[in-house]
Design an enzyme around this catalytic site. Structure first.
Site, PDB file in Angstrom:
ATOM      1  CB  SER A 164      -0.923   0.011   1.224  1.00 19.41           C
ATOM      2  OG  SER A 164      -1.586   1.259   1.290  1.00 19.41           O
ATOM      3  CB  SER A 216      -2.527   4.427   2.165  1.00 21.12           C
ATOM      4  OG  SER A 216      -3.441   4.151   1.132  1.00 21.12           O
ATOM      5  CE  LYS A 228     -11.461  -0.431  -1.147  1.00 16.55           C
ATOM      6  NZ  LYS A 228     -11.365   0.313  -2.410  1.00 16.55           N
ATOM      7  CG  ASP A 287     -12.499   3.813  -3.464  1.00 20.15           C
ATOM      8  OD1 ASP A 287     -11.377   4.270  -3.161  1.00 20.15           O
ATOM      9  OD2 ASP A 287     -12.918   2.716  -3.068  1.00 20.15           O
ATOM     10  CB  THR A 308     -21.246 -11.868 -15.865  1.00 23.75           C
ATOM     11  OG1 THR A 308     -19.966 -12.505 -15.847  1.00 23.75           O
ATOM     12  CG2 THR A 308     -22.319 -12.835 -15.434  1.00 23.75           C
ATOM     13  CE  LYS A 325     -20.205  -9.662 -11.089  1.00 28.38           C
ATOM     14  NZ  LYS A 325     -18.862 -10.288 -11.036  1.00 28.38           N
ATOM     15  CE1 TYR A 382      -2.701   2.372  -7.606  1.00 30.90           C
ATOM     16  CE2 TYR A 382      -0.346   1.978  -7.779  1.00 30.90           C
ATOM     17  CZ  TYR A 382      -1.503   1.994  -7.028  1.00 30.90           C
ATOM     18  OH  TYR A 382      -1.470   1.618  -5.716  1.00 30.90           O
TER      19      TYR A 382
HETATM   20  P1  ATR Z   1     -13.505  -5.579  -7.941  1.00 26.50           P
HETATM   21  O1  ATR Z   1     -13.927  -5.484  -6.521  1.00 26.50           O
HETATM   22  O2  ATR Z   1     -12.074  -5.214  -8.213  1.00 26.50           O
HETATM   23  O3  ATR Z   1     -14.440  -4.864  -8.850  1.00 26.50           O
HETATM   24  P2  ATR Z   1     -14.729  -8.097  -8.587  1.00 26.50           P
HETATM   25  O4  ATR Z   1     -15.907  -7.744  -7.747  1.00 26.50           O
HETATM   26  O5  ATR Z   1     -14.151  -9.477  -8.518  1.00 26.50           O
HETATM   27  O6  ATR Z   1     -13.520  -7.138  -8.290  1.00 26.50           O
HETATM   28  O7  ATR Z   1     -15.104  -7.760 -10.098  1.00 26.50           O
HETATM   29  C1  ATR Z   1     -14.195  -7.933 -11.134  1.00 26.50           C
HETATM   30  C2  ATR Z   1     -14.776  -7.339 -12.407  1.00 26.50           C
HETATM   31  O8  ATR Z   1     -13.804  -7.430 -13.452  1.00 26.50           O
HETATM   32  C3  ATR Z   1     -16.013  -8.045 -12.903  1.00 26.50           C
HETATM   33  O9  ATR Z   1     -16.851  -7.113 -13.547  1.00 26.50           O
HETATM   34  C4  ATR Z   1     -15.426  -9.036 -13.941  1.00 26.50           C
HETATM   35  O10 ATR Z   1     -16.334  -9.442 -14.923  1.00 26.50           O
HETATM   36  P3  ATR Z   1     -17.400 -10.635 -14.628  1.00 26.50           P
HETATM   37  O11 ATR Z   1     -18.441 -10.048 -13.736  1.00 26.50           O
HETATM   38  O12 ATR Z   1     -17.928 -10.992 -15.966  1.00 26.50           O
HETATM   39  O13 ATR Z   1     -16.588 -11.717 -13.984  1.00 26.50           O
HETATM   40  C5  ATR Z   1     -14.372  -8.163 -14.532  1.00 26.50           C
HETATM   41  N1  ATR Z   1     -13.296  -8.906 -15.203  1.00 26.50           N
HETATM   42  C6  ATR Z   1     -12.280  -9.599 -14.647  1.00 26.50           C
HETATM   43  N2  ATR Z   1     -11.459 -10.107 -15.590  1.00 26.50           N
HETATM   44  C7  ATR Z   1     -11.965  -9.716 -16.786  1.00 26.50           C
HETATM   45  C8  ATR Z   1     -11.567  -9.902 -18.153  1.00 26.50           C
HETATM   46  N3  ATR Z   1     -10.485 -10.601 -18.474  1.00 26.50           N
HETATM   47  N4  ATR Z   1     -12.337  -9.352 -19.111  1.00 26.50           N
HETATM   48  C9  ATR Z   1     -13.437  -8.634 -18.811  1.00 26.50           C
HETATM   49  N5  ATR Z   1     -13.860  -8.415 -17.540  1.00 26.50           N
HETATM   50  C10 ATR Z   1     -13.133  -8.948 -16.553  1.00 26.50           C
END
Ligand code: ATR
Length: 271
Positions: free
Chosen positions: A15, A17, A66, A102, A153, A156, A215
């Site tokens: 981190s 921070s 979180k 955020d 997805t 979602k 980043y």
């Molecule tokens: P965070 O808290 O960082 O948002 P998360 O709740 O696990 O982490 O969500 C990850 C997000 O990145 C989701 O929207 C995921 O898509 P899915 O809902 O379809 O799983 C997206 N994601 C992760 N890898 C991806 C990839 N290679 N291409 C497109 N979307 C991706």
């Protein structure tokens, strides 16, 4: 005894921070300490409570806590409720106040640092996880012409859009074909895995900004794609990191530090 703050997470060693808040404290002449607090995955509440019991005044909360911090806080800001996540806790007497800075950090970075207005613009947000949820309300408050949420997805993204009462549109990546946006924000975790969300070509309108919340020193796959697609400007999430920290500092200390020199310092350190 200086006021104590910390960032709590697992892992937390990476981190930035502590460095950011130490710089803010120096700049504003505030007497405080800011440490890293590693909580066992199943002991967030115990670790946060112990910190409060030894006089802690506030915590920044990072992954994976979180959501637990959201349940831990007795008083929640509206933006924390919308995000269903808390990244800033403030302890005052017996009260535990939870907020989420955020989204405000992202909007600050976009509008003030990068000169990219959100108002009246076509905005595309990639992802439907916690990172995306955390920034939707502050983005909507800027009154974009459109806010489109794209996710691998679809269900979602639809659920998330519904929970914000229809102020935004949800769809798949394929459905973006033929559409253009002035601002594209990558809130997926794809960059962390070296992956690229399956964006069709042509989504960047002339003059568009491509923003990755992740980043690092090199272009993420998303920023590399945006560069190849001719996006006019590219930005990573370091500015958002510093701006969300400044918002937390404001909540705790009542004043907002000047972020520009701190961002410059970090940019040099990561270069
Ligand atoms: P965070 O808290 O960082 O948002 P998360 O709740 O696990 O982490 O969500 C990850 C997000 O990145 C989701 O929207 C995921 O898509 P899915 O809902 O379809 O799983 C997206 N994601 C992760 N890898 C991806 C990839 N290679 N291409 C497109 N979307 C991706």
């Amino acid at each position: 005894m200086p006021d104590q703050y910390a960032v709590i997470g697992n892992p937390v060693a990476h981190s930035k921070s502590p460095q950011i808040h130490a710089a803010f404290a120096r700049q504003t002449g505030q007497d405080l300490t800011y440490e890293r607090l590693l909580a066992p995955t199943h002991a967030f509440m115990e670790t946060a409570s112990a910190f409060r019991a030894r006089g802690g005044r506030g915590l920044n909360v990072t992954l994976p806590f979180k959501g637990e911090a959201f349940r831990f806080a007795g008083l929640l800001s509206e933006r924390a409720r919308a995000a269903q996540a808390v990244n800033t806790l403030k302890f005052e007497g017996n009260a535990t106040y939870g907020d989420n800075t955020d989204g405000a950090g992202l909007v600050y970075d976009l509008v003030r640092n990068l000169g990219c207005a959100v108002a009246g613009r076509r905005v595309l947000l990639l992802g439907a996880g916690g990172a995306a949820r955390g920034v939707i309300k502050p983005l909507l408050e800027q009154q974009p012409a459109q806010l489109v949420l794209a996710n691998r997805t679809l269900g979602k993204a639809q659920l998330l859009a519904q929970s914000f009462g229809g102020g935004l549109e949800a769809g798949t990546y394929a459905a973006l074909a033929g559409r253009q946006f002035d601002l594209v924000v990558n809130a997926t975790s794809a960059s962390l895995a070296g992956e690229l969300p399956p964006l069709p070509p042509g989504v960047f309108a002339p003059g568009a900004l491509a923003y990755d919340m992740v980043y690092g020193t090199d272009d993420t796959p998303f920023l590399a794609f945006a560069r190849g697609e001719g996006a006019a400007a590219l930005a990573d999430g370091l500015g958002m990191l510093v701006e969300q920290a400044a918002e937390s500092f404001l909540i705790w200390r009542g004043l907002r530090p000047d972020t520009a020199p701190v961002l410059k310092l970090l940019r040099h350190a990561t270069a």
